[in-house]
Design an enzyme around this catalytic site. Structure first.
Site, PDB file in Angstrom:
ATOM      1  N   ASP A  13      28.640 -12.755  10.088  1.00 29.02           N
ATOM      2  CA  ASP A  13      29.604 -12.181   9.145  1.00 29.02           C
ATOM      3  C   ASP A  13      30.349 -13.239   8.337  1.00 29.02           C
ATOM      4  O   ASP A  13      31.512 -13.057   7.970  1.00 29.02           O
ATOM      5  CB  ASP A  13      30.615 -11.274   9.871  1.00 29.02           C
ATOM      6  N   LYS A  16      27.175 -14.104   4.269  1.00 28.97           N
ATOM      7  CA  LYS A  16      25.814 -14.485   3.861  1.00 28.97           C
ATOM      8  C   LYS A  16      25.320 -13.603   2.719  1.00 28.97           C
ATOM      9  O   LYS A  16      24.710 -14.076   1.774  1.00 28.97           O
ATOM     10  CB  LYS A  16      24.848 -14.376   5.058  1.00 28.97           C
ATOM     11  N   GLY A  40      24.579  -6.762   8.993  1.00 26.23           N
ATOM     12  CA  GLY A  40      25.197  -5.977   7.920  1.00 26.23           C
ATOM     13  C   GLY A  40      25.629  -6.978   6.867  1.00 26.23           C
ATOM     14  O   GLY A  40      26.589  -7.714   7.080  1.00 26.23           O
ATOM     15  N   HIS A  41      24.873  -7.059   5.769  1.00 25.04           N
ATOM     16  CA  HIS A  41      25.159  -8.050   4.732  1.00 25.04           C
ATOM     17  C   HIS A  41      25.719  -7.328   3.504  1.00 25.04           C
ATOM     18  O   HIS A  41      25.032  -6.509   2.893  1.00 25.04           O
ATOM     19  CB  HIS A  41      23.892  -8.836   4.377  1.00 25.04           C
ATOM     20  N   GLN A 222      22.840 -12.838  11.457  1.00 30.70           N
ATOM     21  CA  GLN A 222      23.705 -13.314  12.544  1.00 30.70           C
ATOM     22  C   GLN A 222      24.186 -14.751  12.265  1.00 30.70           C
ATOM     23  O   GLN A 222      24.366 -15.092  11.118  1.00 30.70           O
ATOM     24  CB  GLN A 222      22.993 -13.225  13.898  1.00 30.70           C
TER      25      GLN A 222
HETATM   26  P1  GDP Z   1      27.418 -11.300   6.339  1.00 28.54           P
HETATM   27  O1  GDP Z   1      26.980 -10.505   7.511  1.00 28.54           O
HETATM   28  O2  GDP Z   1      27.437 -12.765   6.633  1.00 28.54           O
HETATM   29  O3  GDP Z   1      26.651 -10.998   5.084  1.00 28.54           O
HETATM   30  O4  GDP Z   1      28.940 -10.906   6.064  1.00 28.54           O
HETATM   31  P2  GDP Z   1      29.534  -9.405   6.026  1.00 28.54           P
HETATM   32  O5  GDP Z   1      29.061  -8.733   4.810  1.00 28.54           O
HETATM   33  O6  GDP Z   1      29.278  -8.728   7.334  1.00 28.54           O
HETATM   34  O7  GDP Z   1      31.082  -9.717   5.995  1.00 28.54           O
HETATM   35  C1  GDP Z   1      31.675 -10.446   4.969  1.00 28.54           C
HETATM   36  C2  GDP Z   1      32.739  -9.580   4.293  1.00 28.54           C
HETATM   37  O8  GDP Z   1      33.588 -10.398   3.506  1.00 28.54           O
HETATM   38  C3  GDP Z   1      32.181  -8.552   3.344  1.00 28.54           C
HETATM   39  O9  GDP Z   1      33.007  -7.420   3.355  1.00 28.54           O
HETATM   40  C4  GDP Z   1      32.241  -9.257   1.980  1.00 28.54           C
HETATM   41  O10 GDP Z   1      32.336  -8.343   0.893  1.00 28.54           O
HETATM   42  C5  GDP Z   1      33.506 -10.038   2.131  1.00 28.54           C
HETATM   43  N1  GDP Z   1      33.566 -11.312   1.406  1.00 28.54           N
HETATM   44  C6  GDP Z   1      32.572 -12.200   1.172  1.00 28.54           C
HETATM   45  N2  GDP Z   1      33.073 -13.316   0.572  1.00 28.54           N
HETATM   46  C7  GDP Z   1      34.397 -13.118   0.432  1.00 28.54           C
HETATM   47  C8  GDP Z   1      35.476 -13.919  -0.078  1.00 28.54           C
HETATM   48  O11 GDP Z   1      35.306 -15.059  -0.506  1.00 28.54           O
HETATM   49  N3  GDP Z   1      36.729 -13.389  -0.017  1.00 28.54           N
HETATM   50  C9  GDP Z   1      36.976 -12.144   0.476  1.00 28.54           C
HETATM   51  N4  GDP Z   1      38.233 -11.716   0.508  1.00 28.54           N
HETATM   52  N5  GDP Z   1      35.981 -11.359   0.967  1.00 28.54           N
HETATM   53  C10 GDP Z   1      34.723 -11.854   0.957  1.00 28.54           C
HETATM   54  P1  IMO Z   2      25.281 -10.386  10.447  1.00 30.75           P
HETATM   55  O1  IMO Z   2      23.877 -10.690  10.009  1.00 30.75           O
HETATM   56  C1  IMO Z   2      28.125 -10.486  13.746  1.00 30.75           C
HETATM   57  C2  IMO Z   2      26.539  -9.638  17.762  1.00 30.75           C
HETATM   58  C3  IMO Z   2      26.961  -8.358  18.455  1.00 30.75           C
HETATM   59  C4  IMO Z   2      26.927  -8.820  19.898  1.00 30.75           C
HETATM   60  C5  IMO Z   2      25.710  -9.751  19.924  1.00 30.75           C
HETATM   61  C6  IMO Z   2      24.428  -9.089  20.409  1.00 30.75           C
HETATM   62  O2  IMO Z   2      25.908  -9.256   9.737  1.00 30.75           O
HETATM   63  O3  IMO Z   2      26.107 -11.627  10.461  1.00 30.75           O
HETATM   64  P2  IMO Z   2      22.722  -7.369  19.279  1.00 30.75           P
HETATM   65  O4  IMO Z   2      22.933  -5.978  18.767  1.00 30.75           O
HETATM   66  O5  IMO Z   2      22.202  -8.319  18.265  1.00 30.75           O
HETATM   67  O6  IMO Z   2      21.920  -7.403  20.544  1.00 30.75           O
HETATM   68  O7  IMO Z   2      24.204  -7.873  19.704  1.00 30.75           O
HETATM   69  O8  IMO Z   2      25.536 -10.196  18.593  1.00 30.75           O
HETATM   70  N1  IMO Z   2      25.946  -9.456  16.399  1.00 30.75           N
HETATM   71  C7  IMO Z   2      26.571  -9.779  15.262  1.00 30.75           C
HETATM   72  N2  IMO Z   2      27.815 -10.239  15.031  1.00 30.75           N
HETATM   73  N3  IMO Z   2      27.276 -10.334  12.717  1.00 30.75           N
HETATM   74  C8  IMO Z   2      26.015  -9.896  12.925  1.00 30.75           C
HETATM   75  O9  IMO Z   2      25.082  -9.854  11.958  1.00 30.75           O
HETATM   76  C9  IMO Z   2      25.620  -9.554  14.240  1.00 30.75           C
HETATM   77  N4  IMO Z   2      24.484  -9.081  14.796  1.00 30.75           N
HETATM   78  C10 IMO Z   2      24.690  -9.040  16.118  1.00 30.75           C
HETATM   79  O10 IMO Z   2      28.244  -7.963  18.047  1.00 30.75           O
HETATM   80  O11 IMO Z   2      28.056  -9.600  20.178  1.00 30.75           O
HETATM   81 MG    MG Z   3      27.627  -8.910   8.672  1.00 31.81          MG
END
Ligand code: GDP
Ligand code: IMO
Ligand code: MG
Length: 422
Positions: A13, A16, A40-41, A222
């Site tokens: 998270d 990415k 979840g990207h 991840q």
């Molecule tokens: P990922 O799994 O690495 O793709 O990250 P996620 O999408 O799960 O979580 C990142 C969250 O931060 C999302 O809701 C993005 O829209 C948000 N986000 C990404 N870059 C920024 C930033 O520079 N500032 C803020 N405030 N939010 C951001």
């Molecule tokens: P993105 O790609 C954050 C965590 C789960 C749990 C552990 C194992 O959005 O960054 P799993 O379901 O993979 O067997 O769970 O890994 N986890 C993540 N945490 N971002 C993710 O993906 C994750 N995918 C799995 O919360 O701790």
């Molecule tokens: Mg994510």
């Protein structure tokens, strides 16, 4: 000719999705190499938010070809839902998405076993998407792959064989009634009809693309500390998010990878169980969670929040061979008077030289902090490095020096235009 790996450098998270979307403008192909719908990207374009779980975030750029590599585990239901969601938003998927023949399929019993195991003592806090049980079957050499969809008789034989075994486990060990094989057969034979057009020999496709001078961005899911080998085991996912996983997960050899980009959040978050040395459990943690909207993009769970951990990021740099990083969510720190950065760990009165591999040790370390002054100004409209307040630059310089990383990209908001290139 270039293949670049983009890797999460903390516990996932890191943002990415946003950075892949930004960078994919410059790439011909974006490929996912591991994980599944546990990811979840998030990508925000204008007023619209897309959350991608299986399909590479490059799908939102119409000239980009997207690939799901062999290292990914595919839940047909999740994939079809995602394809439909994109199509309904006017995004063309056919002819732009290709799936490896060797990718494994998540079966209903994988999701069921994931949830049963999570109700026991060894609770990891998984996403419940069947990831662990599917990789167990992959390495146990009984998994069902995308290529099996091309041979209906074989598919049926494999599903029947697996179900017989899994129902014994479900009934005798877990006292569950078991699953109906005919229902599963029906569902997967239906899936076969829809998915055929996306199946491809991915290693050949990607290597030929490189031969032709095309560029490939390899999108990790991840993060490094969730890697099954290099993460905080057993509180990890069951795949290899680290840069090495990009080769085994796609069929691109190591000597064709040119560059590794790490994504780091300006602070740290983690979802699920396991040690987290810089975690803030009281008001400051709540403040980070609220300001950063730190709730899971897949499960909606509140993310645990804490200060930036330079010792952890330095470890991540080593494991991945990170060339440069994108720092995300810097804007979230604008509201703090003082900002702490962890520069090392202490255990039993001694400073640790290396990142500990035992979670028992990691859960006992005391972080060594340096305290920096906050900038207390809105930076979300800054368009260049020069426009950033001097204290923001000091923060960036400090984390860069302490982690040994070079910062190339700074993100000051979730939108495309809130990105600064150095
Ligand atoms: P990922 O799994 O690495 O793709 O990250 P996620 O999408 O799960 O979580 C990142 C969250 O931060 C999302 O809701 C993005 O829209 C948000 N986000 C990404 N870059 C920024 C930033 O520079 N500032 C803020 N405030 N939010 C951001
Ligand atoms: P993105 O790609 C954050 C965590 C789960 C749990 C552990 C194992 O959005 O960054 P799993 O379901 O993979 O067997 O769970 O890994 N986890 C993540 N945490 N971002 C993710 O993906 C994750 N995918 C799995 O919360 O701790
Ligand atoms: Mg994510």
């Amino acid at each position: 000719m270039s293949a670049t790996v983009l890797v999460g450098s903390q516990w996932g998270d890191e943002g990415k999705g946003k950075i892949v979307d930004i960078l994919s403008e410059r790439f011909d192909i974006v490929a996912r190499y591991q994980g599944g719908a546990n990811a979840g990207h998030t990508v925000i374009i204008g007023d619209k938010q897309y959350i991608l779980h299986l399909i590479p975030s490059g799908i939102l750029r119409e000239n980009v070809i997207c690939v799901i590599g062999n290292g990914v585990v595919i839940d047909p239901k999740a994939l079809l839902e995602e394809i439909n969601l994109l199509k309904n938003s006017g995004i063309k998927v056919e002819g732009r998405l290709f799936i490896s023949q060797n990718a494994h399929l998540i079966m209903p019993y994988h999701k069921l076993l994931d949830s049963i195991e999570e109700s026991g003592e060894n609770k990891i806090g998984t996403t419940g998407r069947g990831i662990g049980p599917c990789y167990i079957d992959k390495f146990g050499r009984r998994g069902i792959r995308i290529v099996d969809l091309l041979n209906r008789d074989e598919l049926e034989r494999k599903i029947r064989y697996n179900l017989k075994e899994k129902n014994q486990l479900l009934q005798k060990v877990y006292h569950h009634e078991g699953l109906n094989v005919e229902e599963i057969l029906k569902e997967y034979l239906e899936f076969d009809k829809v998915i055929d057009k996306y199946i491809k020999d991915i290693p050949t496709f990607l290597n030929q693309a490189l031969d032709e001078g095309k560029s490939i961005l390899l999108e990790g899911a991840q993060g490094t500390l969730l890697d099954v080998d290099h993460g905080t085991y057993p509180f990890v996912t069951s795949s290899s998010p680290t840069a090495g996983g990009a080769c085994t997960g796609t069929g691109i050899p190591p000597n064709r990878i040119n560059y590794v980009i790490g994504i780091v959040k300006a602070y740290t978050t983690r979802v699920g169980n396991g040690p987290f040395p810089t975690e803030l459990t009281e008001e400051e943690g709540d403040k980070l969670r609220t300001l950063g909207a730190e709730f899971g993009a897949t499960t909606g769970r509140p993310r645990r929040c804490g200060w930036f951990d330079a010792f952890l990021v330095a470890y991540s740099k080593m494991i991945n061979g990170i060339d440069s990083v994108a720092v995300t969510k810097l804007d979230v720190l604008s509201h703090f008077d003082k900002i702490k950065v962890c520069v090392g760990y202490e255990l039993n009165g001694k400073k640790l030289k290396y990142f500990p591999s035992s979670v028992e040790q990691l859960s006992k370390v005391t972080p060594i902090y340096e305290v920096l002054d906050g900038w207390k100004q809105n930076i979300s409209n800054c368009k260049s490095y020069d426009e950033l307040p001097s204290r923001t630059k000091e923060y960036l310089n400090f984390i860069s020096k302490q982690s040994g990383i070079k910062i190339d990209i700074i993100s000051v908001g979730a939108k495309r235009q809130q990105t600064i290139f150095l």
